[in-house]
Design a protein around this motif. Sequence first.
Motif, short mmCIF file in Angstrom:
data_model
loop_
_atom_site.label_atom_id
_atom_site.label_comp_id
_atom_site.label_asym_id
_atom_site.label_seq_id
_atom_site.Cartn_x
_atom_site.Cartn_y
_atom_site.Cartn_z
N GLU A 262 44.55 -9.78 117.67
CA GLU A 262 44.46 -10.66 116.50
C GLU A 262 45.71 -11.52 116.36
O GLU A 262 45.64 -12.66 115.89
N ALA A 263 46.86 -10.98 116.79
CA ALA A 263 48.09 -11.77 116.75
C ALA A 263 48.04 -12.91 117.75
O ALA A 263 48.49 -14.03 117.46
N VAL A 264 47.50 -12.64 118.93
CA VAL A 264 47.39 -13.68 119.96
C VAL A 264 46.36 -14.72 119.56
O VAL A 264 46.54 -15.92 119.77
N GLY A 265 45.25 -14.26 118.99
CA GLY A 265 44.19 -15.17 118.55
C GLY A 265 43.52 -15.89 119.71
O GLY A 265 43.25 -15.30 120.75
N ASP A 267 44.81 -18.37 121.47
CA ASP A 267 45.80 -19.02 122.35
C ASP A 267 45.42 -18.79 123.81
O ASP A 267 45.33 -17.64 124.26
N GLY A 270 47.72 -16.57 125.62
CA GLY A 270 47.96 -15.27 125.00
C GLY A 270 47.76 -14.13 125.99
O GLY A 270 46.87 -14.17 126.84
N ASP A 303 52.55 -8.07 122.68
CA ASP A 303 51.79 -9.31 122.69
C ASP A 303 52.77 -10.48 122.57
O ASP A 303 53.90 -10.30 122.11
N ASN A 304 52.35 -11.64 123.02
CA ASN A 304 53.20 -12.83 122.94
C ASN A 304 52.76 -13.75 121.81
O ASN A 304 52.83 -14.97 121.91
N GLY A 305 52.31 -13.14 120.72
CA GLY A 305 51.91 -13.91 119.55
C GLY A 305 53.12 -14.41 118.76
O GLY A 305 54.27 -14.31 119.21
N PRO A 306 52.90 -14.89 117.55
CA PRO A 306 53.99 -15.50 116.78
C PRO A 306 54.94 -14.50 116.13
O PRO A 306 55.93 -14.89 115.51
N GLY A 354 56.94 -12.86 120.22
CA GLY A 354 56.05 -11.74 120.45
C GLY A 354 56.44 -10.50 119.68
O GLY A 354 57.49 -10.43 119.05
#
Length: 380
Positions: A262-265, A267, A270, A303-306, A354
């Motif tokens: 969900e953090a990556v979404g 992208d 991602g 994860d490499n999310g925001p 991330g």
Amino acid sequence: MTIAQAQNSGVADAAQVLLNTIRRPVIMVDPDGFISFANADAEDFFRSSAAMLARNTLSKLIPFGSPLLTLVDQVRERRAPVNEYRVDVSSPRLGIEKMVDLYVAPVPEFPGSVVVMFQERSMADKIDRQMTHRGAARSVTGLAAMLAHEIKNPLSGIRGAAQLLEQSASDEDRALTRLITDETDRIVALVDRMEVFSDERPIDRYPVNIHVVLDHVKAIARNGFANKIKIFEDYDPSLPPVYANRDQLIQVFLNLVKNAAEAVGSDPLGEIVLSTAFRPGIRMSVPGTQERVSLPLEFCVHDNGPGVSEDILPILFDPFITTKPNGSGLGLALVAKIVGEHGGIVECETTPRGTTFRVLMPAWKELPTDPGADSEGNRP
């Protein structure tokens, strides 16, 4: 090859650049106790240039009797790395309050030399936060038991009344009765999820291969909520089994991987990385006893999310804390509860590039005093 020769080589120049990018103070102490190397962060930490540090022994830079001096001697003698947490190195030179975690390791290329890495964030603080998470989970335990009795029964009556009204309602009113039914079902589902916290039965634990668990979670993710996200593995195949309940571990990592997805979404770049490692030296005290439990097994979901907001990070594992529009805020609270009941800790590290959830767990040890167990510790 001497230290001076290494420092004159191109390899040493590259190593200097590389170590300067590490955002932790790193020094190398030679056999005589002098600081033969210091990266840029170490210069800031000791408030001196590398040239000035090279003129001093480590004993002149830190307080008399500091455990760091003993650790350096132990590592030099045993030729094995050591982790030590919450070490006080406060001094007028370094600052009044200076509490650090330490990683001390021998340097095989330079016999007698030892490398020291400082981290100004202690494992003890992480464990204190974990105790808070467990306390919050216990609060939900009582709340869940109350909700199950005081809310679910009245909701059944409300739902039944709405169904009776629906039979004689007009088309316009029928939409309202269905809304009542749907909302009561949603509240019941939420209470059912909370009832998990009130389960105080002893955990059935046994040796579990963590890689089998992670592969199972990955298969679920790839065939469902993370079917468009790249999932990578970075496993240590030599890990011993973890002393845990397989089904509950699946629940823990399924929640963490779902959060990562969900953090990556959406992208397209991602990705999620599942990693395992052996980290000797990590120990924590068990409240109420003199026992210190070793937590050498490290399992990470990255994860490499925001990243996670700094405002929410300290309370991330508390119940009902969520940034999702339709989230209940119980997923990570449940993770903290399960990991805590297994004697482990869970922590979160985040940057704008991330987030990493790190689970530290005890390894399984065969109990030879159990005559009913087989060679793998399993009972018939």
